[in-house]
Design a protein around this motif. Structure first.
Motif, PDB file in Angstrom:
ATOM      1  N   HIS A  81       0.838  -1.205   0.000  1.00 54.36           N
ATOM      2  CA  HIS A  81       0.000   0.000   0.000  1.00 54.36           C
ATOM      3  C   HIS A  81       0.871   1.252   0.000  1.00 54.36           C
ATOM      4  CE1 HIS A  81      -3.355   2.660   0.819  1.00 54.36           C
ATOM      5  NE2 HIS A  81      -2.747   3.102   1.901  1.00 54.36           N
ATOM      6  N   VAL A  82       1.903   1.268   0.821  1.00 51.29           N
ATOM      7  CA  VAL A  82       2.804   2.423   0.864  1.00 51.29           C
ATOM      8  C   VAL A  82       3.510   2.580  -0.485  1.00 51.29           C
ATOM      9  CG1 VAL A  82       4.904   3.352   1.914  1.00 51.29           C
ATOM     10  CG2 VAL A  82       3.140   2.300   3.358  1.00 51.29           C
ATOM     11  N   ALA A  83       4.007   1.471  -1.022  1.00 60.70           N
ATOM     12  CA  ALA A  83       4.744   1.527  -2.282  1.00 60.70           C
ATOM     13  C   ALA A  83       3.877   2.035  -3.428  1.00 60.70           C
ATOM     14  CB  ALA A  83       5.314   0.150  -2.620  1.00 60.70           C
ATOM     15  N   ASP A  84       2.577   1.810  -3.360  1.00 60.21           N
ATOM     16  CA  ASP A  84       1.667   2.238  -4.415  1.00 60.21           C
ATOM     17  C   ASP A  84       1.191   3.677  -4.243  1.00 60.21           C
ATOM     18  OD1 ASP A  84       1.829  -0.216  -5.666  1.00 60.21           O
ATOM     19  OD2 ASP A  84       0.014  -1.020  -4.724  1.00 60.21           O
ATOM     20  N   THR A  85       1.585   4.332  -3.141  1.00 60.32           N
ATOM     21  CA  THR A  85       1.152   5.700  -2.873  1.00 60.32           C
ATOM     22  C   THR A  85       2.135   6.684  -3.495  1.00 60.32           C
ATOM     23  OG1 THR A  85       0.153   4.987  -0.774  1.00 60.32           O
ATOM     24  CG2 THR A  85       0.503   7.355  -1.084  1.00 60.32           C
ATOM     25  N   PRO A  86       1.678   7.623  -4.317  1.00 59.62           N
ATOM     26  CA  PRO A  86       2.608   8.563  -4.971  1.00 59.62           C
ATOM     27  C   PRO A  86       3.346   9.445  -3.968  1.00 59.62           C
ATOM     28  CG  PRO A  86       0.450   8.578  -6.038  1.00 59.62           C
ATOM     29  CD  PRO A  86       0.295   7.792  -4.772  1.00 59.62           C
ATOM     30  N   ASN A  87       4.578   9.789  -4.311  1.00 59.57           N
ATOM     31  CA  ASN A  87       5.390  10.751  -3.563  1.00 59.57           C
ATOM     32  C   ASN A  87       5.727  10.275  -2.152  1.00 59.57           C
ATOM     33  OD1 ASN A  87       5.178  12.564  -5.804  1.00 59.57           O
ATOM     34  ND2 ASN A  87       3.149  13.158  -5.041  1.00 59.57           N
ATOM     35  N   VAL A  88       5.854   8.982  -1.983  1.00 57.80           N
ATOM     36  CA  VAL A  88       6.221   8.397  -0.704  1.00 57.80           C
ATOM     37  C   VAL A  88       7.426   7.490  -0.923  1.00 57.80           C
ATOM     38  CG1 VAL A  88       5.506   6.937   1.221  1.00 57.80           C
ATOM     39  CG2 VAL A  88       3.852   8.484   0.164  1.00 57.80           C
ATOM     40  N   ALA A  89       8.394   7.555   0.002  1.00 54.06           N
ATOM     41  CA  ALA A  89       9.582   6.712  -0.096  1.00 54.06           C
ATOM     42  C   ALA A  89       9.857   6.037   1.242  1.00 54.06           C
ATOM     43  CB  ALA A  89      10.792   7.535  -0.518  1.00 54.06           C
ATOM     44  N   PHE A  90      10.280   4.787   1.194  1.00 55.42           N
ATOM     45  CA  PHE A  90      10.816   4.131   2.373  1.00 55.42           C
ATOM     46  C   PHE A  90      12.226   4.652   2.605  1.00 55.42           C
ATOM     47  CE2 PHE A  90       7.718   0.943   0.879  1.00 55.42           C
ATOM     48  CZ  PHE A  90       7.025   0.712   2.049  1.00 55.42           C
ATOM     49  N   GLU A  91      12.517   5.101   3.815  1.00 54.90           N
ATOM     50  CA  GLU A  91      13.823   5.673   4.103  1.00 54.90           C
ATOM     51  C   GLU A  91      14.283   5.246   5.491  1.00 54.90           C
ATOM     52  OE1 GLU A  91      14.012   9.795   1.607  1.00 54.90           O
ATOM     53  OE2 GLU A  91      12.891   9.878   3.491  1.00 54.90           O
ATOM     54  N   THR A  92      15.587   5.285   5.702  1.00 52.46           N
ATOM     55  CA  THR A  92      16.109   5.094   7.050  1.00 52.46           C
ATOM     56  C   THR A  92      15.849   6.360   7.867  1.00 52.46           C
ATOM     57  OG1 THR A  92      18.319   5.956   6.573  1.00 52.46           O
ATOM     58  CG2 THR A  92      17.927   3.583   6.169  1.00 52.46           C
ATOM     59  N   VAL A  93      15.868   6.217   9.176  1.00 53.13           N
ATOM     60  CA  VAL A  93      15.682   7.391  10.026  1.00 53.13           C
ATOM     61  C   VAL A  93      16.821   8.380   9.804  1.00 53.13           C
ATOM     62  CG1 VAL A  93      15.366   8.208  12.394  1.00 53.13           C
ATOM     63  CG2 VAL A  93      14.463   5.972  11.724  1.00 53.13           C
ATOM     64  N   GLU A  94      18.023   7.878   9.619  1.00 52.18           N
ATOM     65  CA  GLU A  94      19.158   8.776   9.402  1.00 52.18           C
ATOM     66  C   GLU A  94      18.981   9.607   8.136  1.00 52.18           C
ATOM     67  OE1 GLU A  94      23.619   7.562   8.942  1.00 52.18           O
ATOM     68  OE2 GLU A  94      23.226   8.534  10.852  1.00 52.18           O
ATOM     69  N   THR A  95      18.418   9.035   7.087  1.00 54.87           N
ATOM     70  CA  THR A  95      18.172   9.801   5.870  1.00 54.87           C
ATOM     71  C   THR A  95      17.200  10.944   6.139  1.00 54.87           C
ATOM     72  OG1 THR A  95      18.587   7.874   4.456  1.00 54.87           O
ATOM     73  CG2 THR A  95      17.286   9.665   3.512  1.00 54.87           C
ATOM     74  N   VAL A  96      16.166  10.682   6.922  1.00 56.43           N
ATOM     75  CA  VAL A  96      15.213  11.727   7.298  1.00 56.43           C
ATOM     76  C   VAL A  96      15.915  12.835   8.074  1.00 56.43           C
ATOM     77  CG1 VAL A  96      13.202  12.225   8.740  1.00 56.43           C
ATOM     78  CG2 VAL A  96      13.191  10.211   7.244  1.00 56.43           C
ATOM     79  N   VAL A  97      16.750  12.454   9.015  1.00 58.06           N
ATOM     80  CA  VAL A  97      17.451  13.443   9.841  1.00 58.06           C
ATOM     81  C   VAL A  97      18.397  14.282   8.997  1.00 58.06           C
ATOM     82  CG1 VAL A  97      19.080  13.762  11.744  1.00 58.06           C
ATOM     83  CG2 VAL A  97      17.208  12.094  11.955  1.00 58.06           C
ATOM     84  N   ASP A  98      19.089  13.653   8.054  1.00 58.15           N
ATOM     85  CA  ASP A  98      20.030  14.375   7.204  1.00 58.15           C
ATOM     86  C   ASP A  98      19.325  15.465   6.396  1.00 58.15           C
ATOM     87  OD1 ASP A  98      22.143  12.878   8.074  1.00 58.15           O
ATOM     88  OD2 ASP A  98      22.162  11.536   6.349  1.00 58.15           O
ATOM     89  N   ARG A  99      18.057  15.282   6.115  1.00 59.59           N
ATOM     90  CA  ARG A  99      17.291  16.256   5.336  1.00 59.59           C
ATOM     91  C   ARG A  99      16.598  17.292   6.219  1.00 59.59           C
ATOM     92  NH1 ARG A  99      14.641  12.684   2.696  1.00 59.59           N
ATOM     93  NH2 ARG A  99      12.730  12.811   3.913  1.00 59.59           N
ATOM     94  N   PHE A 100      16.574  17.050   7.525  1.00 57.90           N
ATOM     95  CA  PHE A 100      15.821  17.920   8.444  1.00 57.90           C
ATOM     96  C   PHE A 100      16.561  19.225   8.672  1.00 57.90           C
ATOM     97  CE2 PHE A 100      14.707  19.330  12.796  1.00 57.90           C
ATOM     98  CZ  PHE A 100      13.344  19.482  12.622  1.00 57.90           C
ATOM     99  N   ASP A 101      15.827  20.307   8.661  1.00 58.56           N
ATOM    100  CA  ASP A 101      16.419  21.623   8.921  1.00 58.56           C
ATOM    101  C   ASP A 101      15.588  22.318   9.993  1.00 58.56           C
ATOM    102  OD1 ASP A 101      17.583  24.072   8.922  1.00 58.56           O
ATOM    103  OD2 ASP A 101      17.249  24.505   6.808  1.00 58.56           O
TER     104      ASP A 101
END
Length: 272
Positions: free
Chosen positions: A252-272
């Motif tokens: 279901h997640v994979a079929d949802t547009p504009n959504v990606a599976f990511e590691t928590v560290e990847t999310v943090v690296d993008r956080f500002d």
């Protein structure tokens, strides 16, 4: 377009939680539940993640790494991030002193460095709790982020220090630190819903998975750049029938547009 993140996270406790958190260090049956997670649950989860090419984050106590090095190494070699979850899976407020808590966290760092060759940047406390010393220890040891607290649901924020909660005066929020919080929720955790104990039985499993999907859908519709953190344990989610339901959620997640599976560290690296 808004980008949303789904972080599949696994608390790979092995037997450590039964030894250090649940007063059952000499129970063969309880320990066997942890062994199921190591020997059966983790391989099933890894195969599912491979099938859908999903990156994930495994919060792994040093005790698990040192007790089951081959399985921990397999998690790492198959492309998943390994982050800190204590060494002994002792709840932070159960330590006798700041020095004891610090020593356990430092020992957990050493186990991860020995396995991966790099220091962990993130922390998840056993049982999602901090002592009065935890944040200072994390900052002293150079941790960049945490995933244990709940002041938001789908948006990271900075952990605050210097707060006060007196019984006879207003709450004081304190000041922001540089430590990023990627929030969790008991509503998105398999253990309280599915793991039988003397304190609880079983939830309606279909309802829980439906709730996870509905929360995800709400985030996508209502939160700009939402981060959906799902917390699972191989000894719990790795049961056969749950793997099929988890696979349905992943699809279901994979079929949802504009959504990606990511590691928590990847999310943090993008956080500002």
């Amino acid at each position: 377009m808004t980008h949303h993140s789904v972080c599949l996270t696994f608390d790979f406790d092995g037997v450590s939680s039964w030894i250090h958190s649940f007063d059952s260090p000499d129970s063969p049956t309880e320990l066997s539940r942890g062994l199921f997670g190591v020997d059966v649950g983790a391989p099933r989860v890894l195969d599912l993640l491979d099938e859908y090419d999903v990156e994930s984050t495994w919060f792994t106590p040093g005790h698990t790494i040192d007790s089951f090095p081959e399985r921990a190494a397999e998690v790492w070699s198959r492309g998943h991030d390994i982050q800190h979850h204590g060494w002994s899976h002792t709840r932070p407020r159960q330590y006798e002193s700041e020095a004891a808590e610090r020593a356990d966290i430092e020992r957990g760092v050493e186990s991860i460095v020995d396995l991966t060759g790099r220091r962990p940047t993130g922390y998840r406390s056993p049982s999602w709790d901090f002592s009065t010393h935890t944040l200072d220890i994390l900052q002293d040891l150079g941790f960049a982020w945490d995933s244990s607290q709940m002041a938001n649901d789908f948006t990271p924020y900075y952990v605050r220090d210097g707060w006060a909660a007196p019984a006879d005066a207003p709450f004081e929020r304190g000041v922001e630190t540089d430590v990023v919080e990627v929030p969790v929720s008991w509503q998105r955790d398999d253990f309280p819903a599915f793991a039988f104990s003397r304190e609880r039985g079983y939830a309606d499993e279909r309802a829980i998975f439906r709730q996870w999907r509905e929360q995800f859908d709400w985030m996508v519709d209502n939160v700009d750049g939402g981060v959906f953190v799902l917390t699972m344990h191989p000894q719990v989610i790795g049961q056969s029938h749950r793997l099929a339901r988890l696979e349905s959620f992943v699809e279901h997640v994979a079929d949802t547009p504009n959504v990606a599976f990511e590691t928590v560290e990847t999310v943090v690296d993008r956080f500002d």
